[in-house]
Write an enzyme that holds these catalytic residues in place. Structure first.
Site, mmCIF file in Angstrom:
data_model
loop_
_atom_site.group_PDB
_atom_site.id
_atom_site.type_symbol
_atom_site.label_atom_id
_atom_site.label_comp_id
_atom_site.label_asym_id
_atom_site.label_seq_id
_atom_site.Cartn_x
_atom_site.Cartn_y
_atom_site.Cartn_z
ATOM 1 N N HIS A 205 -2.012 -5.147 1.485
ATOM 2 C CA HIS A 205 -3.286 -5.840 1.322
ATOM 3 C C HIS A 205 -2.967 -7.272 0.933
ATOM 4 O O HIS A 205 -2.023 -7.515 0.185
ATOM 5 C CB HIS A 205 -4.100 -5.173 0.195
ATOM 6 N N GLU B 132 -9.656 -10.744 -7.396
ATOM 7 C CA GLU B 132 -8.687 -9.641 -7.330
ATOM 8 C C GLU B 132 -7.495 -9.848 -8.263
ATOM 9 O O GLU B 132 -7.018 -8.883 -8.887
ATOM 10 C CB GLU B 132 -8.207 -9.453 -5.879
ATOM 11 N N ASN C 111 -1.628 -0.044 7.337
ATOM 12 C CA ASN C 111 -1.119 -1.371 7.696
ATOM 13 C C ASN C 111 -0.304 -2.015 6.585
ATOM 14 O O ASN C 111 -0.219 -3.227 6.478
ATOM 15 C CB ASN C 111 -2.278 -2.269 8.147
ATOM 16 N N THR D 255 -5.480 -7.269 10.584
ATOM 17 C CA THR D 255 -5.707 -5.937 10.008
ATOM 18 C C THR D 255 -5.163 -4.802 10.878
ATOM 19 O O THR D 255 -4.564 -3.855 10.367
ATOM 20 C CB THR D 255 -7.226 -5.736 9.771
ATOM 21 N N ARG E 239 2.709 -6.646 9.469
ATOM 22 C CA ARG E 239 1.999 -5.554 10.160
ATOM 23 C C ARG E 239 2.448 -5.426 11.613
ATOM 24 O O ARG E 239 2.501 -4.321 12.147
ATOM 25 C CB ARG E 239 0.485 -5.792 10.060
ATOM 26 N N TYR F 230 -12.178 -2.471 -3.680
ATOM 27 C CA TYR F 230 -12.800 -2.529 -2.352
ATOM 28 C C TYR F 230 -14.326 -2.528 -2.455
ATOM 29 O O TYR F 230 -14.992 -1.938 -1.588
ATOM 30 C CB TYR F 230 -12.314 -1.346 -1.496
ATOM 31 N N ARG G 74 -2.127 -14.168 4.190
ATOM 32 C CA ARG G 74 -2.774 -13.476 5.320
ATOM 33 C C ARG G 74 -1.958 -13.679 6.602
ATOM 34 O O ARG G 74 -1.831 -12.776 7.422
ATOM 35 C CB ARG G 74 -4.201 -14.011 5.543
ATOM 36 N N LYS H 40 0.834 -1.204 0.000
ATOM 37 C CA LYS H 40 0.000 0.000 0.000
ATOM 38 C C LYS H 40 0.875 1.264 0.000
ATOM 39 O O LYS H 40 2.093 1.187 0.211
ATOM 40 C CB LYS H 40 -0.902 -0.026 1.234
HETATM 41 P P1 GDP Z 1 -7.728 -6.332 5.451
HETATM 42 O O1 GDP Z 1 -8.347 -7.356 4.549
HETATM 43 O O2 GDP Z 1 -6.958 -6.949 6.583
HETATM 44 O O3 GDP Z 1 -6.907 -5.292 4.718
HETATM 45 O O4 GDP Z 1 -8.926 -5.528 6.175
HETATM 46 P P2 GDP Z 1 -10.375 -5.099 5.621
HETATM 47 O O5 GDP Z 1 -10.637 -5.699 4.278
HETATM 48 O O6 GDP Z 1 -11.368 -5.364 6.700
HETATM 49 O O7 GDP Z 1 -10.265 -3.491 5.496
HETATM 50 C C1 GDP Z 1 -9.589 -2.886 4.416
HETATM 51 C C2 GDP Z 1 -8.681 -1.800 4.955
HETATM 52 O O8 GDP Z 1 -9.482 -0.743 5.512
HETATM 53 C C3 GDP Z 1 -7.753 -2.205 6.097
HETATM 54 O O9 GDP Z 1 -6.578 -2.855 5.653
HETATM 55 C C4 GDP Z 1 -7.471 -0.882 6.749
HETATM 56 O O10 GDP Z 1 -6.489 -0.141 6.016
HETATM 57 C C5 GDP Z 1 -8.829 -0.157 6.622
HETATM 58 N N1 GDP Z 1 -9.695 -0.363 7.799
HETATM 59 C C6 GDP Z 1 -10.355 -1.507 8.101
HETATM 60 N N2 GDP Z 1 -11.101 -1.372 9.215
HETATM 61 C C7 GDP Z 1 -10.907 -0.097 9.642
HETATM 62 C C8 GDP Z 1 -11.434 0.659 10.762
HETATM 63 O O11 GDP Z 1 -12.200 0.171 11.593
HETATM 64 N N3 GDP Z 1 -11.019 1.954 10.882
HETATM 65 C C9 GDP Z 1 -10.157 2.539 9.977
HETATM 66 N N4 GDP Z 1 -9.802 3.823 10.184
HETATM 67 N N5 GDP Z 1 -9.659 1.864 8.913
HETATM 68 C C10 GDP Z 1 -10.034 0.561 8.740
HETATM 69 MG MG MG Z 2 -9.882 -7.246 3.119
#
Ligand code: GDP
Ligand code: MG
Length: 159
Positions: free
Chosen positions: A126, A137, A123, A92, A103, A50, A86, A10
């Protein structure tokens, strides 16, 4: 059992000079890079990538972040690659991501902090969440001609 999954370094990973460190974490456990490129995505492409998050409260923050600088897109292949990527990435929220994961080793921010600051959780990378997401994807980010089949020493000595 051999799967392909999408990893993105990212904007924070690119701007912090961690592209090499992040790629090394995947290479060191024998995952094969079958596609790689740098892309600066726009808002339209962010909504495709997304799509599951569009409409959520955090989505505008996520879109602003992911379109703020280039990302490095990597298609990685290996045995149970989706789950393994993962695991290498860590959970996350960097605050709770175990030490030893990308992370957990390179960040420490919490959900609470990011939400209070009204920014996306930074973080570093992805990694596709499940097999269906991975297939979709990899197809979104790479055309067939950008994905390569070749032999590595892991194919001969590790697998
Ligand atoms: P990932 O698959 O581990 O990347 O997580 P997700 O698919 O749930 O969310 C996508 C991205 O959105 C995450 O990697 C974070 O950068 C961001 N994000 C997710 N949840 C939150 C949240 O509760 N608050 C904020 N500020 N950002 C979030
Ligand atoms: Mg995700």
């Amino acid at each position: 059992m051999i799967e392909r999954t999408l990893v993105l370094v990212k904007p924070d990973g690119v701007q912090r000079g961690l592209i090499g460190e992040i790629i090394a974490r995947f290479e060191q456990r024998g995952l094969k890079i079958v596609g790689i490129k740098m892309v600066w995505i726009d808002e339209k492409f962010s909504k495709k990538h997304y799509s599951a998050h569009v409409g959520k409260k955090m989505y505008p923050l996520l879109e602003k972040f992911i379109t703020s600088a280039p990302v490095v897109a990597i298609a990685v292949e290996g045995i149970h690659a989706v789950e393994l990527a993962r695991k290498v990435a860590g959970s996350t929220e960097p605050k709770t991501a175990p030490i030893g994961t990308i992370r957990g080793d390179y960040a420490h921010v919490s959900y609470d902090y990011a939400d209070a600051k009204q920014i996306s959780v930074k973080n570093l990378l992805h990694a596709s969440g499940n097999k269906e997401e991975a297939e979709q994807e990899v197809g979104l980010w790479f055309s067939e001609t950008e994905l390569y089949e070749y032999e590595t020493s892991h194919d001969r000595h590790v697998l």
